[in-house]
Design an enzyme around this catalytic site. Structure first.
Site, PDB file in Angstrom:
ATOM      1  N   GLY A  13      40.041  62.472  35.081  1.00 46.36           N
ATOM      2  CA  GLY A  13      38.840  62.385  35.915  1.00 46.36           C
ATOM      3  C   GLY A  13      37.639  62.047  35.057  1.00 46.36           C
ATOM      4  N   THR A  15      35.871  59.512  34.865  1.00 46.37           N
ATOM      5  CA  THR A  15      34.814  58.735  35.510  1.00 46.37           C
ATOM      6  C   THR A  15      34.253  59.464  36.728  1.00 46.37           C
ATOM      7  OG1 THR A  15      36.446  57.527  36.841  1.00 46.37           O
ATOM      8  CG2 THR A  15      35.792  56.542  34.735  1.00 46.37           C
ATOM      9  N   ASP A  17      32.168  62.740  38.763  1.00 44.00           N
ATOM     10  CA  ASP A  17      30.863  63.380  38.711  1.00 44.00           C
ATOM     11  C   ASP A  17      30.852  64.583  37.773  1.00 44.00           C
ATOM     12  OD1 ASP A  17      28.142  63.305  40.052  1.00 44.00           O
ATOM     13  OD2 ASP A  17      28.714  65.375  40.464  1.00 44.00           O
ATOM     14  N   LEU A  18      31.918  65.370  37.792  1.00 43.98           N
ATOM     15  CA  LEU A  18      31.980  66.551  36.934  1.00 43.98           C
ATOM     16  C   LEU A  18      31.933  66.163  35.460  1.00 43.98           C
ATOM     17  CD1 LEU A  18      32.431  69.590  36.440  1.00 43.98           C
ATOM     18  CD2 LEU A  18      34.891  69.172  36.662  1.00 43.98           C
ATOM     19  N   LYS A 178      27.787  81.375  33.305  1.00 41.69           N
ATOM     20  CA  LYS A 178      26.329  81.396  33.432  1.00 41.69           C
ATOM     21  C   LYS A 178      25.754  82.647  32.767  1.00 41.69           C
ATOM     22  CE  LYS A 178      26.139  78.637  37.688  1.00 41.69           C
ATOM     23  NZ  LYS A 178      25.443  77.488  37.081  1.00 41.69           N
ATOM     24  N   GLU A 212      21.410  75.562  48.119  1.00 39.35           N
ATOM     25  CA  GLU A 212      21.212  74.246  47.530  1.00 39.35           C
ATOM     26  C   GLU A 212      20.301  73.415  48.410  1.00 39.35           C
ATOM     27  OE1 GLU A 212      25.019  72.543  45.647  1.00 39.35           O
ATOM     28  OE2 GLU A 212      25.770  73.816  47.265  1.00 39.35           O
ATOM     29  N   ASP A 231      34.758  76.254  49.209  1.00 42.05           N
ATOM     30  CA  ASP A 231      34.077  75.650  48.069  1.00 42.05           C
ATOM     31  C   ASP A 231      33.219  76.657  47.320  1.00 42.05           C
ATOM     32  OD1 ASP A 231      33.377  73.302  46.487  1.00 42.05           O
ATOM     33  OD2 ASP A 231      31.394  73.455  47.395  1.00 42.05           O
ATOM     34  N   HIS A 236      33.380  81.178  44.118  1.00 43.74           N
ATOM     35  CA  HIS A 236      32.315  81.667  43.251  1.00 43.74           C
ATOM     36  C   HIS A 236      31.686  82.988  43.692  1.00 43.74           C
ATOM     37  CE1 HIS A 236      32.785  77.831  41.361  1.00 43.74           C
ATOM     38  NE2 HIS A 236      32.271  77.169  42.362  1.00 43.74           N
ATOM     39  N   LYS A 318      24.028  74.301  52.119  1.00 47.47           N
ATOM     40  CA  LYS A 318      23.493  73.041  51.613  1.00 47.47           C
ATOM     41  C   LYS A 318      22.331  72.591  52.477  1.00 47.47           C
ATOM     42  CE  LYS A 318      27.621  71.250  49.307  1.00 47.47           C
ATOM     43  NZ  LYS A 318      26.960  71.208  47.982  1.00 47.47           N
TER      44      LYS A 318
END
Length: 446
Positions: A13, A15, A17-18, A178, A212, A231, A236, A318
């Site tokens: 992966g 290419t 976004d991550l 984090k 977000e 998600d 999380h 979102k």
């Protein structure tokens, strides 16, 4: 780690976004700070027909945007010498022979394979990697979510452990990297004032928010199949909740987290609110009749003595009015006074906020004292604090598994969510305007 064993990290992966936003900038930070070996090799695998030079130019712009450290021309040129683009279709098993030949020419060790792809590709990649002989005992990093349902997750886990060994599987939840999530334990352990007040006798409720301002952006195809519940909540927010609610802060963290997840009380339908922002169905690669939730608010309870009757309110969404990840602890109020509040700010502000009662200076009334520590407002702190992916990648190189997620935790989350999913059939997905606080507030759940 400069001068240590030669390291190779392969990114499936390369290419995506991550890789562009997180992994390659994190590796650049580590390289500049001499945390990687001098001859580290980074193999980025992608399907697109890029030359080495073209790929280098692409990632340079992403690194310049997202790197934590200063990006000089000299450091960038040096880093790019260690990045190798390898074009292949990783769903075509015949192409793994070419990858094997490529590894044979590199002669790397301390190998890491990062699966920065959708869970649906994990199985075919592990099948292909079985045929690769010139990558000795690779450590496999998996991005969550892990599987699309419990049955698939169990199957994937069994295949991966059989192929690479249980001890070589690193299941990453970057939220655990984090700074302020890790700080939750220190705040509890290192302060007697809070350590003794971290229970149902002193705490009224706990609020966990992950909001977000952006929408699904380029992730429409993926997001429309999983929604906010899988998600964010399963992946999380349950992790953060389990850390906040630990019974024994001096015990083994992952074992204590598991106890909390297993102690979550089954929910009733009135404790869940779902929403979808206006215009979501017009997003790229989203079904025109999609009923996928982009907002979730839930009220949960932990069934043990420490947290008896204390509601844990979680919310994620979102296209909200602000970007914010925080844990808010509301203590019980003393008669005639406002309640004390402790806020652990995780992102974008990193810090601690405390609000409590004092006598009004010069008078006889009561005022609120507000004390705040902002970590990332301090340039030195900000420059010296690694990003979550930096921390997790380095931990994998050093075989430190402390903050990676064990399979037992993932399975416990799936088992809990199975019951939640049954309730969702009776929950209407409400529409909410872009740039608002969603279809409900925490107070609506109380």
């Amino acid at each position: 780690m400069s001068g240590k064993t030669k390291e190779t990290i392969t990114i499936f992966g390369g290419t995506g976004d991550l890789s562009y936003r997180k992994l390659l900038p994190a590796l650049f930070n580590l390289y500049v700070n001499q945390e990687l070996s001098e001859d580290v090799q980074i193999v980025a695998i992608g399907r697109r027909d890029y030359s080495q030079e073209a790929y280098g130019k692409i990632i340079q712009s992403w690194i310049e945007t997202y790197a934590r450290v200063h990006v000089s021309d000299e450091c960038m040129a040096s880093f790019l010498e260690h990045v190798h683009y390898f074009q292949m279709d990783f769903t075509d098993l015949s192409q793994y022979a070419l990858l094997d030949d490529y590894y044979a020419s590199m002669q790397g060790s301390n190998n890491i394979v990062y699966l920065a792809v959708a869970p649906s590709f994990f199985d075919v990649i592990q099948t292909g990697m079985r045929t690769v002989k010139h990558l000795s005992k690779p450590k496999i990093i998996l991005e969550k979510p892990f599987g699309e349902n419990l049955e698939q997750a169990r199957l994937l886990n069994r295949h991966l452990e059989e192929c690479f060994g249980k001890e070589n599987i690193y299941r990453i939840d970057h939220y655990l990297g984090k700074e302020m999530v890790r700080n939750i334990l220190t705040i509890r352990k290192g302060n007697l004032l809070l350590r003794n007040a971290w229970d149902c006798k002193s705490i009224e409720r706990v609020e966990i928010s992950c909001l977000e301002e952006v929408g699904v952006e380029t992730r429409g195809n993926y997001y429309d199949h999983v929604g906010a519940m899988k998600d964010m909540v399963q992946n999380h927010l349950l992790q953060i909740l389990s850390i906040v609610a630990l019974e024994d802060v001096d015990g083994v963290v992952k074992q204590e987290q598991l106890k909390i997840l297993q102690a979550l009380k089954k929910m009733d339908v009135d404790s869940i609110v779902l929403g979808q922002y206006e215009g979501y169905r017009e997003e790229e690669k989203v079904a025109v009749d999609s009923n996928t939730e982009t907002f979730v608010a839930m009220k949960l309870f932990v069934e043990n003595e420490r947290w008896k009757d204390v509601p844990f309110l979680i919310r994620t969404g979102k296209k909200m009015s602000k970007r914010e990840i925080e844990v808010r602890i509301l203590f019980k109020a003393v008669d005639g006074y406002e309640a004390d509040v402790l806020v652990i700010k995780i992102q974008p502000v990193e810090g601690i906020y405390l609000e409590f009662n004092i006598k009004t200076p010069g008078g006889d009334g009561v005022s609120r004292a507000k004390m705040e520590f902002c970590q990332n407002c301090n340039l030195v702190y900000r420059m010296n604090t690694p990003e979550a992916y930096e921390r997790m990648l380095l931990a994998c190189f050093e075989e430190d598994r402390a903050w990676f997620t064990d399979w037992e935790l993932i399975e416990a989350s799936w088992l809990y969510m199975l019951d939640v999913e049954k309730k969702l059939r009776d929950v209407k997905v409400l529409t909410y305007p872009v740039g608002t606080d969603g279809p409900c507030s925490f107070f609506d759940l109380l």
